[in-house]
Scaffold this motif. Structure first.
Motif, PDB file in Angstrom:
ATOM      1  N   ASP A 176      50.620  33.128  47.149  1.00 18.28           N
ATOM      2  CA  ASP A 176      50.342  31.860  46.490  1.00 18.28           C
ATOM      3  C   ASP A 176      49.215  32.044  45.465  1.00 18.28           C
ATOM      4  O   ASP A 176      48.674  33.136  45.290  1.00 18.28           O
ATOM      5  CB  ASP A 176      49.979  30.783  47.519  1.00 18.28           C
ATOM      6  N   ASP A 177      48.861  30.970  44.800  1.00 17.08           N
ATOM      7  CA  ASP A 177      47.827  31.045  43.763  1.00 17.08           C
ATOM      8  C   ASP A 177      46.487  31.472  44.339  1.00 17.08           C
ATOM      9  O   ASP A 177      45.695  32.152  43.662  1.00 17.08           O
ATOM     10  CB  ASP A 177      47.680  29.682  43.067  1.00 17.08           C
ATOM     11  N   ASP A 178      46.214  31.086  45.580  1.00 12.98           N
ATOM     12  CA  ASP A 178      44.940  31.441  46.213  1.00 12.98           C
ATOM     13  C   ASP A 178      44.791  32.955  46.318  1.00 12.98           C
ATOM     14  O   ASP A 178      43.746  33.526  45.980  1.00 12.98           O
ATOM     15  CB  ASP A 178      44.880  30.797  47.599  1.00 12.98           C
ATOM     16  N   LEU A 179      45.843  33.649  46.778  1.00 15.91           N
ATOM     17  CA  LEU A 179      45.783  35.100  46.917  1.00 15.91           C
ATOM     18  C   LEU A 179      45.826  35.792  45.554  1.00 15.91           C
ATOM     19  O   LEU A 179      45.214  36.851  45.368  1.00 15.91           O
ATOM     20  CB  LEU A 179      46.940  35.587  47.792  1.00 15.91           C
ATOM     21  N   ARG A 180      46.517  35.201  44.599  1.00 14.41           N
ATOM     22  CA  ARG A 180      46.521  35.781  43.248  1.00 14.41           C
ATOM     23  C   ARG A 180      45.113  35.734  42.643  1.00 14.41           C
ATOM     24  O   ARG A 180      44.711  36.636  41.918  1.00 14.41           O
ATOM     25  CB  ARG A 180      47.514  35.040  42.351  1.00 14.41           C
ATOM     26  N   ASN A 181      44.391  34.676  42.956  1.00 21.44           N
ATOM     27  CA  ASN A 181      43.006  34.577  42.477  1.00 21.44           C
ATOM     28  C   ASN A 181      42.124  35.660  43.099  1.00 21.44           C
ATOM     29  O   ASN A 181      41.196  36.169  42.456  1.00 21.44           O
ATOM     30  CB  ASN A 181      42.432  33.192  42.789  1.00 21.44           C
ATOM     31  N   VAL A 182      42.410  36.013  44.360  1.00 25.93           N
ATOM     32  CA  VAL A 182      41.655  37.092  45.012  1.00 25.93           C
ATOM     33  C   VAL A 182      41.898  38.410  44.285  1.00 25.93           C
ATOM     34  O   VAL A 182      40.964  39.187  44.045  1.00 25.93           O
ATOM     35  CB  VAL A 182      42.057  37.212  46.503  1.00 25.93           C
ATOM     36  N   ILE A 183      43.161  38.674  43.914  1.00 32.37           N
ATOM     37  CA  ILE A 183      43.482  39.895  43.173  1.00 32.37           C
ATOM     38  C   ILE A 183      42.747  39.913  41.841  1.00 32.37           C
ATOM     39  O   ILE A 183      42.114  40.911  41.464  1.00 32.37           O
ATOM     40  CB  ILE A 183      45.006  39.986  42.947  1.00 32.37           C
ATOM     41  N   HIS A 184      42.830  38.796  41.118  1.00 29.54           N
ATOM     42  CA  HIS A 184      42.190  38.712  39.804  1.00 29.54           C
ATOM     43  C   HIS A 184      40.683  38.936  39.910  1.00 29.54           C
ATOM     44  O   HIS A 184      40.092  39.681  39.111  1.00 29.54           O
ATOM     45  CB  HIS A 184      42.480  37.349  39.180  1.00 29.54           C
ATOM     46  N   GLN A 185      40.047  38.324  40.902  1.00 28.15           N
ATOM     47  CA  GLN A 185      38.592  38.432  41.039  1.00 28.15           C
ATOM     48  C   GLN A 185      38.175  39.843  41.437  1.00 28.15           C
ATOM     49  O   GLN A 185      37.171  40.375  40.945  1.00 28.15           O
ATOM     50  CB  GLN A 185      38.092  37.422  42.078  1.00 28.15           C
ATOM     51  N   CYS A 186      38.957  40.474  42.332  1.00 31.11           N
ATOM     52  CA  CYS A 186      38.620  41.825  42.787  1.00 31.11           C
ATOM     53  C   CYS A 186      38.714  42.822  41.634  1.00 31.11           C
ATOM     54  O   CYS A 186      37.832  43.664  41.453  1.00 31.11           O
ATOM     55  CB  CYS A 186      39.547  42.241  43.923  1.00 31.11           C
TER      56      CYS A 186
END
Length: 204
Positions: free
Chosen positions: A85-95
């Motif tokens: 979901d968007d929440d986990l995609r944001n984790v990828i982007h931030q990492c």
């Protein structure tokens, strides 16, 4: 990392073998590096679909490609995702954003995703339990549940660097220690050595 968590693209394996054979035969002094990609299964994620129903569990996956410039001049590329979901995609982007070029970040990315999933699962399970309807015959002042909801197990992962892992006795001791703590994982022998362990958080 357990075998069922990781799958390698067969086309990438064939390309890598062809590349190695080309290097050994000296047929081409400057061949192109073959594209390498891995599909990795993350921790199962809980999803609430209504307080009157059971939780739904999904298994997110990501496919990571490593360009020839990785890690010196490029980050790994997340080329495909399943059940993210968007929440986990944001984790990828931030990492990836927080990792400087030249640094290996694949293991850190996977650990960040799984830790985020585990934390979110605990919250989802707790909120789902609090929203369940009251049992028949319970009085308004009584709690909805007579017994506390068991806490979800917490999965831990650690990456350990070692100057070298060469002696058979040391390898044997590592396996014995992992068995005693109910841990699984992977060890790269040689110089330098790398150990990846996974299991109950209290054992890590």
């Amino acid at each position: 990392m357990y075998p069922d968590e990781l799958s390698v693209n067969t086309a990438s394996v064939k390309a890598a073998k062809k590349f190695i054979a080309t290097q050994e035969n000296g047929a081409d002094a400057t061949p192109l590096y073959p594209p390498i990609s891995f599909t990795i299964t993350l921790a199962k994620s809980a999803k609430s679909i209504g307080h009157t129903k059971d939780l739904e569990w999904v298994t997110p996956c990501i496919t990571i490609e490593f360009p020839p410039e990785y890690p010196e001049k490029s980050h790994p590329l997340v080329s495909n995702t399943v059940a993210l979901d968007d929440d986990l995609r944001n984790v990828i982007h931030q990492c990836l954003k927080d990792t400087a070029q030249g640094e290996e970040c694949t293991v850190q990315l996977l650990m960040s995703l799984n830790e985020h999933v585990d934390t979110r699962n605990e919250r989802t399970i707790r909120e789902h339990a609090m929203g369940m309807p009251k049992r028949e015959g319970t009085k308004p002042h009584q709690q909805v549940f007579s017994q506390p909801t068991p806490a979800a197990p917490v999965l831990g992962r650690r990456v350990i660097n070692s100057p070298y892992i060469l002696k058979p006795a040391k390898i044997k001791d590592l396996k014995k220690c992992a068995d005693e703590l109910n841990l699984g994982g992977y060890a790269k022998v040689g110089k330098p050595g790398i150990i990846v362990i996974e299991g109950p958080e209290e054992g890590c």
